[in-house]
Design a protein around this motif. Structure first.
Motif, PDB file in Angstrom:
ATOM      1  N   LYS A   9       0.794  -1.283  -0.020  1.00 28.38           N
ATOM      2  CA  LYS A   9      -0.075   0.133  -0.086  1.00 28.38           C
ATOM      3  C   LYS A   9       0.871   1.364  -0.052  1.00 28.38           C
ATOM      4  O   LYS A   9       0.431   2.391   0.029  1.00 28.38           O
ATOM      5  N   GLY A  10       2.048   1.204  -0.046  1.00 23.56           N
ATOM      6  CA  GLY A  10       2.975   2.511   0.003  1.00 23.56           C
ATOM      7  C   GLY A  10       3.195   2.847  -1.305  1.00 23.56           C
ATOM      8  O   GLY A  10       2.585   2.317  -2.324  1.00 23.56           O
ATOM      9  N   ASN A  11       3.771   3.992  -1.227  1.00 23.60           N
ATOM     10  CA  ASN A  11       4.219   4.670  -2.518  1.00 23.60           C
ATOM     11  C   ASN A  11       4.944   3.924  -3.690  1.00 23.60           C
ATOM     12  O   ASN A  11       4.379   4.053  -4.905  1.00 23.60           O
ATOM     13  N   VAL A  12       5.822   2.921  -3.488  1.00 23.93           N
ATOM     14  CA  VAL A  12       6.305   2.330  -4.387  1.00 23.93           C
ATOM     15  C   VAL A  12       5.596   0.927  -4.585  1.00 23.93           C
ATOM     16  O   VAL A  12       5.341   0.356  -5.505  1.00 23.93           O
ATOM     17  N   GLY A  13       5.217   0.100  -3.538  1.00 25.75           N
ATOM     18  CA  GLY A  13       4.386  -0.997  -3.614  1.00 25.75           C
ATOM     19  C   GLY A  13       3.065  -1.088  -4.390  1.00 25.75           C
ATOM     20  O   GLY A  13       2.896  -1.958  -5.237  1.00 25.75           O
ATOM     21  N   ARG A  14       2.535   0.087  -4.599  1.00 24.34           N
ATOM     22  CA  ARG A  14       1.184   0.022  -5.069  1.00 24.34           C
ATOM     23  C   ARG A  14       1.580   0.151  -6.680  1.00 24.34           C
ATOM     24  O   ARG A  14       0.870  -0.656  -7.466  1.00 24.34           O
ATOM     25  N   HIS A  15       2.748   0.757  -7.016  1.00 28.77           N
ATOM     26  CA  HIS A  15       3.013   0.602  -8.370  1.00 28.77           C
ATOM     27  C   HIS A  15       3.690  -0.831  -8.737  1.00 28.77           C
ATOM     28  O   HIS A  15       3.506  -1.273  -9.895  1.00 28.77           O
ATOM     29  N   VAL A  16       4.419  -1.503  -7.980  1.00 30.25           N
ATOM     30  CA  VAL A  16       4.820  -2.622  -8.227  1.00 30.25           C
ATOM     31  C   VAL A  16       3.502  -3.809  -8.433  1.00 30.25           C
ATOM     32  O   VAL A  16       3.607  -4.444  -9.580  1.00 30.25           O
ATOM     33  N   ARG A  28      -0.123 -11.281  -4.622  1.00 24.17           N
ATOM     34  CA  ARG A  28      -0.490 -11.300  -3.175  1.00 24.17           C
ATOM     35  C   ARG A  28       0.037  -9.896  -2.726  1.00 24.17           C
ATOM     36  O   ARG A  28       1.288  -9.752  -2.569  1.00 24.17           O
ATOM     37  N   ALA A  29      -0.783  -9.031  -1.844  1.00 26.63           N
ATOM     38  CA  ALA A  29      -0.316  -7.939  -1.257  1.00 26.63           C
ATOM     39  C   ALA A  29      -0.453  -8.295   0.270  1.00 26.63           C
ATOM     40  O   ALA A  29      -1.270  -8.637   0.733  1.00 26.63           O
ATOM     41  N   LEU A  30       0.820  -7.965   0.871  1.00 24.52           N
ATOM     42  CA  LEU A  30       1.021  -8.143   2.040  1.00 24.52           C
ATOM     43  C   LEU A  30       0.663  -6.699   2.956  1.00 24.52           C
ATOM     44  O   LEU A  30       1.442  -5.815   2.620  1.00 24.52           O
ATOM     45  N   GLY A  36      -8.264  -1.751   5.404  1.00 21.88           N
ATOM     46  CA  GLY A  36      -8.174  -0.746   4.326  1.00 21.88           C
ATOM     47  C   GLY A  36      -7.680  -0.929   3.096  1.00 21.88           C
ATOM     48  O   GLY A  36      -7.418   0.005   2.260  1.00 21.88           O
ATOM     49  N   ALA A  37      -7.234  -2.291   2.797  1.00 21.27           N
ATOM     50  CA  ALA A  37      -6.606  -2.561   1.460  1.00 21.27           C
ATOM     51  C   ALA A  37      -7.387  -2.283   0.222  1.00 21.27           C
ATOM     52  O   ALA A  37      -6.975  -1.696  -0.736  1.00 21.27           O
ATOM     53  N   GLY A  38      -8.818  -2.515   0.503  1.00 14.23           N
ATOM     54  CA  GLY A  38      -9.473  -2.493  -0.766  1.00 14.23           C
ATOM     55  C   GLY A  38      -9.768  -0.947  -1.599  1.00 14.23           C
ATOM     56  O   GLY A  38      -9.844  -0.794  -2.493  1.00 14.23           O
ATOM     57  N   ALA A  39      -9.195   0.049  -0.479  1.00 16.31           N
ATOM     58  CA  ALA A  39      -9.530   1.279  -0.932  1.00 16.31           C
ATOM     59  C   ALA A  39      -8.113   2.023  -1.689  1.00 16.31           C
ATOM     60  O   ALA A  39      -8.140   2.905  -2.273  1.00 16.31           O
ATOM     61  N   VAL A  40      -6.999   1.147  -1.612  1.00 19.66           N
ATOM     62  CA  VAL A  40      -5.962   1.348  -2.186  1.00 19.66           C
ATOM     63  C   VAL A  40      -5.488   0.688  -3.279  1.00 19.66           C
ATOM     64  O   VAL A  40      -4.610   1.133  -4.223  1.00 19.66           O
ATOM     65  N   LEU A  41      -5.622  -0.589  -3.023  1.00 18.34           N
ATOM     66  CA  LEU A  41      -5.161  -1.860  -4.126  1.00 18.34           C
ATOM     67  C   LEU A  41      -6.299  -1.790  -5.109  1.00 18.34           C
ATOM     68  O   LEU A  41      -7.501  -1.902  -4.978  1.00 18.34           O
ATOM     69  N   PRO A  42      -5.959  -2.383  -6.256  1.00 16.16           N
ATOM     70  CA  PRO A  42      -6.542  -2.461  -7.469  1.00 16.16           C
ATOM     71  C   PRO A  42      -7.512  -3.969  -7.303  1.00 16.16           C
ATOM     72  O   PRO A  42      -6.869  -4.751  -6.652  1.00 16.16           O
ATOM     73  N   ASP A  43      -8.476  -4.136  -8.032  1.00 15.27           N
ATOM     74  CA  ASP A  43      -9.147  -5.403  -8.130  1.00 15.27           C
ATOM     75  C   ASP A  43      -8.173  -6.410  -8.704  1.00 15.27           C
ATOM     76  O   ASP A  43      -7.396  -6.055  -9.709  1.00 15.27           O
ATOM     77  N   GLY A  44      -8.375  -7.635  -8.341  1.00 12.24           N
ATOM     78  CA  GLY A  44      -7.658  -8.728  -8.981  1.00 12.24           C
ATOM     79  C   GLY A  44      -6.475  -8.940  -8.017  1.00 12.24           C
ATOM     80  O   GLY A  44      -5.620  -9.884  -8.213  1.00 12.24           O
ATOM     81  N   VAL A  45      -6.268  -8.016  -6.876  1.00  8.17           N
ATOM     82  CA  VAL A  45      -5.234  -8.549  -5.977  1.00  8.17           C
ATOM     83  C   VAL A  45      -5.662  -9.419  -4.892  1.00  8.17           C
ATOM     84  O   VAL A  45      -6.609  -8.979  -4.308  1.00  8.17           O
ATOM     85  N   GLU A  46      -4.699 -10.508  -4.545  1.00  2.00           N
ATOM     86  CA  GLU A  46      -5.239 -11.198  -3.332  1.00  2.00           C
ATOM     87  C   GLU A  46      -4.528 -10.680  -2.025  1.00  2.00           C
ATOM     88  O   GLU A  46      -3.252 -10.275  -1.954  1.00  2.00           O
TER      89      GLU A  46
END
Length: 274
Positions: A9-16, A28-30, A36-46
């Motif tokens: 969910k960080g500045n770099v991690g979101r782009h990775v 898979r996002a740790l 709160g992950a749904g508001a930051v991470l795109p669909d399709g991420v576990e």
């Protein structure tokens, strides 16, 4: 291929995450806060729950993972992680075959642990993030002022999206194992030059007020930064290494295009300053 992204969910991690998804990879996002992950991470991420400071919490998240993007600092206070050996052992046990290590400004215990465990690693060494400028949003919006120390310090800032793109490539392509990639943007700028670019994009003058080192330390302390983090940040800006203000061709060589400029970053993030 399944890739576990720490600091997702960080500045770099979101782009990775975004780059890996666009390449068709399972991501898979740790996070320590899955709610709160749904508001930051795109669909399709576990989404997987875990904390790098509590390495045994990573074991479920590492199941079936073949590649790992690893940050080297605690997401809570920014201090270097001391849990590298246990994280590296868990990754090796899980069968991880590629690791990108995003350093926190200098080599540390996580890099050493990954190498000692024999994991196939690539170290990413970006210089100053362009997103650091987001710390100025409040004072620019309300006063048209930026207050920072060391105004003459120059850096070849890099767009966080370029770091994410390089991380995705090194995790999913051959030929990067054992490399240490120094990552920079395409230009070297000091504080007045950065503010001139921001001012042009925003259509307003931005005044620079230079803080003393002591004032900067006291501000970071009030904001809750650890002494270790304060010493690291202030030390870097007071006497940055030569690599910090030396443009490298690495981003263009790996991605096949020039790195993004600070003007591009400013246009993309202009609304945050208004």
């Amino acid at each position: 291929m399944t890739v576990l992204v720490t600091g997702a969910k960080g500045n770099v991690g979101r782009h990775v995450v975004k780059e890996l998804l666009s390449g068709g990879h399972r991501v898979r996002a740790l996070t320590r806060d899955p709610a709160g992950a749904g508001a930051v991470l795109p669909d399709g991420v576990e989404v997987a729950t875990g904390d790098l400071a509590v390495p045994d919490s990573l074991a479920p998240a590492l199941e079936g993972v073949t590649a790992l993007h690893l940050i080297t600092f605690d997401g809570g206070d920014g201090a270097p992680l001391r849990t590298g050996p246990r994280i590296a052992r868990l990754a090796a046990k899980a069968g991880v075959r590629r690791v990108t290590v995003l350093w926190g400004g200098e080599p540390g215990p996580v890099e050493e642990a990954v190498a000692a465990e024999g994991l196939p690693w690539t170290v990413l060494q970006p210089q100053e993030f362009m997103s650091n400028a987001l710390a100025w949003t409040g004072s620019i919006r309300t006063e048209g002022v930026v207050r920072e120390p060391f105004g003459a310090t120059r850096s070849a800032m890099i767009h966080e999206a370029d770091i994410g793109a390089v991380a995705a490539r090194t995790l999913t392509e051959d030929g990067h194992v054992g490399e240490k990639y120094m990552l920079t943007g395409p230009e070297v700028m000091d504080m007045p030059q950065k503010l001139a670019v921001l001012g042009e994009v925003l259509g307003r003058d931005i005044r620079f007020v230079e803080l003393t080192e002591q004032q900067a330390r006291e501000r970071m302390r009030r904001e809750g930064a650890s002494q270790e983090a304060i010493d690291h940040v202030i030390g870097w800006y007071a006497a940055p290494p030569g690599e910090a203000y030396t443009v490298t061709p690495t981003v263009e060589r790996i991605l096949g295009r020039p790195p993004r400029t600070f003007a591009q970053w400013a246009r993309e993030n202009a609304e945050a300053f208004r």
